[in-house]
Design a protein around this motif. Structure first.
Motif, mmCIF file in Angstrom:
data_model
loop_
_atom_site.group_PDB
_atom_site.id
_atom_site.type_symbol
_atom_site.label_atom_id
_atom_site.label_comp_id
_atom_site.label_asym_id
_atom_site.label_seq_id
_atom_site.Cartn_x
_atom_site.Cartn_y
_atom_site.Cartn_z
ATOM 1 N N LYS A 25 -3.887 -47.434 16.710
ATOM 2 C CA LYS A 25 -4.619 -48.502 17.376
ATOM 3 C C LYS A 25 -3.802 -49.782 17.481
ATOM 4 N N GLN A 26 -2.972 -50.051 16.459
ATOM 5 C CA GLN A 26 -2.207 -51.286 16.497
ATOM 6 C C GLN A 26 -1.105 -51.255 17.540
ATOM 7 N N VAL A 27 -0.824 -50.055 18.071
ATOM 8 C CA VAL A 27 0.178 -49.953 19.137
ATOM 9 C C VAL A 27 -0.511 -50.106 20.486
ATOM 10 N N VAL A 28 -1.397 -49.175 20.819
ATOM 11 C CA VAL A 28 -2.200 -49.258 22.039
ATOM 12 C C VAL A 28 -3.547 -48.608 21.756
ATOM 13 N N GLU A 29 -4.622 -49.296 22.117
ATOM 14 C CA GLU A 29 -5.974 -48.789 21.867
ATOM 15 C C GLU A 29 -6.287 -47.606 22.786
ATOM 16 N N HIS A 30 -6.843 -46.521 22.205
ATOM 17 C CA HIS A 30 -7.318 -45.350 22.951
ATOM 18 C C HIS A 30 -6.212 -44.724 23.811
ATOM 19 N N ALA A 31 -5.005 -44.670 23.314
ATOM 20 C CA ALA A 31 -3.901 -44.101 24.086
ATOM 21 C C ALA A 31 -3.420 -42.803 23.460
ATOM 22 N N THR A 32 -2.880 -41.923 24.296
ATOM 23 C CA THR A 32 -2.287 -40.671 23.826
ATOM 24 C C THR A 32 -0.910 -40.515 24.457
ATOM 25 N N VAL A 33 -0.060 -39.724 23.801
ATOM 26 C CA VAL A 33 1.281 -39.466 24.314
ATOM 27 C C VAL A 33 1.521 -37.957 24.256
ATOM 28 N N LEU A 34 1.803 -37.360 25.392
ATOM 29 C CA LEU A 34 2.138 -35.945 25.432
ATOM 30 C C LEU A 34 3.453 -35.728 24.686
ATOM 31 N N ILE A 35 3.504 -34.695 23.853
ATOM 32 C CA ILE A 35 4.706 -34.409 23.078
ATOM 33 C C ILE A 35 5.658 -33.548 23.913
ATOM 34 N N TYR A 36 6.835 -34.095 24.175
ATOM 35 C CA TYR A 36 7.880 -33.393 24.914
ATOM 36 C C TYR A 36 8.860 -32.760 23.938
ATOM 37 N N THR A 37 9.663 -31.857 24.450
ATOM 38 C CA THR A 37 10.709 -31.252 23.634
ATOM 39 C C THR A 37 11.655 -32.319 23.100
ATOM 40 N N SER A 38 11.874 -33.375 23.879
ATOM 41 C CA SER A 38 12.752 -34.467 23.434
ATOM 42 C C SER A 38 12.196 -35.158 22.193
ATOM 43 N N HIS A 39 10.853 -35.314 22.114
ATOM 44 C CA HIS A 39 10.237 -35.889 20.907
ATOM 45 C C HIS A 39 10.488 -34.981 19.710
ATOM 46 N N MET A 40 10.262 -33.705 19.924
ATOM 47 C CA MET A 40 10.421 -32.716 18.865
ATOM 48 C C MET A 40 11.860 -32.726 18.342
ATOM 49 N N ASN A 41 12.820 -32.801 19.258
ATOM 50 C CA ASN A 41 14.227 -32.846 18.853
ATOM 51 C C ASN A 41 14.552 -34.132 18.109
ATOM 52 N N PHE A 42 13.974 -35.253 18.547
ATOM 53 C CA PHE A 42 14.209 -36.527 17.862
ATOM 54 C C PHE A 42 13.698 -36.475 16.429
ATOM 55 N N TRP A 43 12.504 -35.863 16.263
ATOM 56 C CA TRP A 43 11.933 -35.761 14.915
ATOM 57 C C TRP A 43 12.666 -34.730 14.061
ATOM 58 N N GLY A 44 13.381 -33.807 14.707
ATOM 59 C CA GLY A 44 14.060 -32.755 13.966
ATOM 60 C C GLY A 44 13.111 -31.702 13.430
ATOM 61 N N VAL A 45 12.088 -31.359 14.239
ATOM 62 C CA VAL A 45 11.100 -30.369 13.813
ATOM 63 C C VAL A 45 11.077 -29.218 14.813
ATOM 64 N N THR A 46 10.471 -28.112 14.420
ATOM 65 C CA THR A 46 10.385 -26.919 15.255
ATOM 66 C C THR A 46 9.033 -26.863 15.974
ATOM 67 N N PRO A 47 8.928 -26.048 17.023
ATOM 68 C CA PRO A 47 7.624 -25.863 17.673
ATOM 69 C C PRO A 47 6.570 -25.347 16.700
ATOM 70 N N GLU A 48 6.997 -24.525 15.749
ATOM 71 C CA GLU A 48 6.045 -23.996 14.764
ATOM 72 C C GLU A 48 5.439 -25.110 13.918
ATOM 73 N N GLU A 49 6.259 -26.096 13.563
ATOM 74 C CA GLU A 49 5.741 -27.223 12.775
ATOM 75 C C GLU A 49 4.752 -28.051 13.584
ATOM 76 N N ILE A 50 5.042 -28.220 14.880
ATOM 77 C CA ILE A 50 4.122 -28.953 15.752
ATOM 78 C C ILE A 50 2.790 -28.209 15.845
ATOM 79 N N CYS A 51 2.857 -26.900 16.046
ATOM 80 C CA CYS A 51 1.639 -26.079 16.157
ATOM 81 C C CYS A 51 0.831 -26.110 14.871
ATOM 82 N N HIS A 52 1.519 -26.009 13.743
ATOM 83 C CA HIS A 52 0.830 -25.990 12.454
ATOM 84 C C HIS A 52 0.112 -27.317 12.203
ATOM 85 N N ALA A 53 0.785 -28.412 12.522
ATOM 86 C CA ALA A 53 0.167 -29.728 12.327
ATOM 87 C C ALA A 53 -1.051 -29.875 13.229
ATOM 88 N N ALA A 54 -0.932 -29.445 14.484
ATOM 89 C CA ALA A 54 -2.055 -29.553 15.416
ATOM 90 C C ALA A 54 -3.240 -28.721 14.951
#
Length: 286
Positions: free
Chosen positions: A138-167
């Motif tokens: 909320k302190q960044v932008v109220e009621h906003a969402t950001v689609l996760i791209y492969t570039s985000h995943m690579n920046f974080w250094g995580v795998t698609p499996e980790e993204i799926c598990h968290a979701a």
């Protein structure tokens, strides 16, 4: 006024109002179902945040130059306000361990998003696709969402499996909304009509169609409706459930969905043009 002229003059008016160190760049971003939005990305020298304001909704053929100036002021004001983000909020966005609890998923059309699906992690579900997004702090932008791209995943250094598990972990905590159509219509001021239909979504009514992928939610719907049922994709935000005993033919349901999509559903919120079926015997959606 053509749309191209509108964009050109709007950019010129925004640039006239920039102060020292401020910069804007015209961008075109691919959204859901092949929708492309035009906007302006704003940034200040020495700052990492680059808020983008989309401007498609401001365009009208009969816009005057005076109205263009007002739109330019509005766009730049919004960008400057978004630029005043706290450093803590930005650092959170860059830290996967902090953002992990904000990862959610949603359903989109696979057929209409072939280009987008090349750029994002996703999973197949029937003929649809499950993609992932962040709920922005909320302190960044109220009621906003950001689609996760492969570039985000690579920046974080995580795998698609980790993204799926968290979701999956986070979606299990989401409150499900399942109400008879007549109750919902009555709450928003329409005369309730008994149809046997139920509305299925999440409590926020945002990207809520995805709740149907959870077998526990499917069983809850079965218990509530008491029999096998059809799933009518109203939009990416909600679904309509119809008991099998009250349904017409599958062809008529598909025709109804297609007519509603054409008349009432925006291109970006479209999900599918045919019905799905939950079998009580098989305990699965088909």
């Amino acid at each position: 006024m053509t749309y191209e002229y509108f964009l050109m003059r709007l950019e010129q008016n925004i640039r006239k109002r920039l102060e020292t160190g401020e910069m804007v760049k015209k961008v075109r971003v691919l959204k859901n179902n092949g929708v492309e939005l035009d906007g302006f990305s704003y940034y200040v020298e020495g700052h990492r945040e680059r808020p983008t304001v989309y401007v498609n909704q401001y365009y009208r053929k009969e816009l005057s130059e005076e109205e263009l100036v007002k739109i330019a002021d509005t766009v730049l004001k919004t960008q400057r306000e978004c630029g005043l983000l706290s450093q803590q909020g930005l650092e959170e966005m860059m830290d996967f361990h902090v953002m992990r609890e904000r990862i959610r998923c949603r359903l989109i059309s696979r057929e209409k998003n072939e280009a987008l699906l090349k750029e994002v992690p996703w999973l197949p579900w029937l003929d649809l696709a499950i993609v992932f997004y962040l709920q922005v702090p909320k302190q960044v932008v109220e009621h906003a969402t950001v689609l996760i791209y492969t570039s985000h995943m690579n920046f974080w250094g995580v795998t698609p499996e980790e993204i799926c598990h968290a979701a999956a972990e986070n979606m299990a905590k989401v409150q499900v909304f399942l109400e008879p159509m007549e109750s919902f219509l009555g709450e928003i001021g329409f005369e309730p009509l008994s149809s046997g239909m139920h509305i299925l979504s999440n409590r926020r009514k945002m990207f809520g169609a995805v709740v149907i992928i959870d077998p526990k939610v499917q069983r809850m719907c079965l218990e509530r409706l008491g029999e096998s049922f059809y799933i009518l994709p109203s939009s990416i935000h909600e679904l309509l459930l119809l008991p099998e005993s009250l349904a017409t033919t599958r062809e008529e349901l598909d025709q109804l969905i297609q007519e509603v999509n054409e008349a009432c559903v925006s291109q970006e919120e479209y999900l599918s043009d045919h019905a799905y079926y939950y079998s009580a015997e098989k305990e699965e959606v088909e």
